[in-house]
Scaffold this active site. Sequence first.
Site, PDB file in Angstrom:
ATOM      1  N   ARG A  67      91.039  72.523  56.104  1.00  0.00           N
ATOM      2  CA  ARG A  67      90.647  73.691  55.301  1.00  0.00           C
ATOM      3  C   ARG A  67      90.550  74.935  56.203  1.00  0.00           C
ATOM      4  NH1 ARG A  67      87.369  78.012  54.875  1.00  0.00           N
ATOM      5  NH2 ARG A  67      85.721  76.785  55.839  1.00  0.00           N
ATOM      6  N   ASP A  68      89.482  75.010  56.986  1.00  0.00           N
ATOM      7  CA  ASP A  68      89.284  76.212  57.797  1.00  0.00           C
ATOM      8  C   ASP A  68      90.431  76.378  58.784  1.00  0.00           C
ATOM      9  OD1 ASP A  68      87.904  78.494  58.430  1.00  0.00           O
ATOM     10  OD2 ASP A  68      86.490  77.530  59.781  1.00  0.00           O
TER      11      ASP A  68
ATOM     12  N   HIS B  15      78.747  75.740  63.174  1.00  0.00           N
ATOM     13  CA  HIS B  15      80.191  75.973  63.003  1.00  0.00           C
ATOM     14  C   HIS B  15      80.579  77.104  63.955  1.00  0.00           C
ATOM     15  CE1 HIS B  15      83.841  76.464  60.285  1.00  0.00           C
ATOM     16  NE2 HIS B  15      83.800  77.663  60.844  1.00  0.00           N
TER      17      HIS B  15
ATOM     18  N   HIS C  89      83.540  79.236  66.330  1.00  0.00           N
ATOM     19  CA  HIS C  89      84.931  79.618  66.580  1.00  0.00           C
ATOM     20  C   HIS C  89      85.069  80.019  68.036  1.00  0.00           C
ATOM     21  CE1 HIS C  89      86.975  79.733  62.586  1.00  0.00           C
ATOM     22  NE2 HIS C  89      85.721  79.559  62.206  1.00  0.00           N
TER      23      HIS C  89
ATOM     24  N   CYS D 237      89.880  83.221  59.755  1.00  0.00           N
ATOM     25  CA  CYS D 237      89.402  83.582  58.423  1.00  0.00           C
ATOM     26  C   CYS D 237      90.296  84.681  57.899  1.00  0.00           C
ATOM     27  CB  CYS D 237      87.950  84.049  58.467  1.00  0.00           C
ATOM     28  SG  CYS D 237      87.372  84.674  56.872  1.00  0.00           S
TER      29      CYS D 237
ATOM     30  N   ASN E  29      88.833  77.498  65.285  1.00  0.00           N
ATOM     31  CA  ASN E  29      87.594  76.740  65.420  1.00  0.00           C
ATOM     32  C   ASN E  29      87.574  76.067  66.785  1.00  0.00           C
ATOM     33  OD1 ASN E  29      88.503  76.451  62.326  1.00  0.00           O
ATOM     34  ND2 ASN E  29      86.289  76.355  62.446  1.00  0.00           N
TER      35      ASN E  29
HETATM   36 MG    MG Z   1      85.281  79.087  60.088  1.00  0.00          MG
END
Ligand code: MG
Length: 303
Positions: free
Chosen positions: A15-16, A207, A209, A240, A249
Amino acid sequence: MVRTRTVEIVEVGPRDGLQNEPSVFPTAAKVEFIQRAIDAGLRRLEVASFVNPKRVPQMADAEAVLAALDRRPGVHYVGLVLNRRGFDRAAAAGCNEIGMAIVASDTFNQRNQGVSSEQSVADWLDIAKAAHSAGIRPQVTISAAFGCPFEGEVDPARVVELALRAAEGKPHEIAIADTIGVGVPSQVTDLLGRLRAALPDMPLRCHFHNTRNTGLANAYAAVEAGVTTLDASIGGIGGCPFAPAATGNIPTEDLLYMLQRMGVETHVDLDKTVATGRWLQDQLGRNVPGMLVKAGGFPARAA
Ligand code: MG
């Protein structure tokens, strides 16, 4: 603080990781990506986002991905949702966990989800209630918790305030996200300390990055602060679409390497994760940011 001995990694690559890819990653390849991650031992995976396909075309096949998965017991298939409509789609598609995001700055919340942070808090509480009654595990992330691309510094007191309000929805956990990769380890320690003081019983997830190369150092600081769940993305892909210059990430295999050599249990196979990073690199047709994909583990194992 007692150092954590087991860390759960949430694989966010499908996803990300993929959402920022310029060319559409085929559904079958997304499904293979997810299955490979599960084969490596990952048990919580962000598999899709249920957002407007016009705004994030890469995630337009969310339902098709979910439908094609060979579901395994004990695996949490997480759908990212940003509003009630997204939640209803994720529930219908069979996600057994949903993640919602509330951005700590209003400008970014408007750009990312088209409403104010206040509206997102209200949406989250509604979604959390619906998720609990549907037997779906809900969790929530406070995004841009370490800095905003539009407003600059984010007041940690604002993050704590949002977390306190989000806690009313009884989430499985609350995550703090360095969405644009500006945080440093001392900030991680400080923010986690404030959150622990405000919400002593709430499990916390982080989370990070690696936009400014502080991602792994931040993960270390989080583990030292007692955090037991971290997001990471195989190959370190990601970004993003609504944050200028946001990059990947923290790479799952790089994080795994560090944790394993520290004696932290993850129940994830390093070699299989590295192999998946290399597979992903082939699929994307370019180098991924992760270092282990290039260097491999240590000591090298006989093939
Ligand atoms: Mg993210």
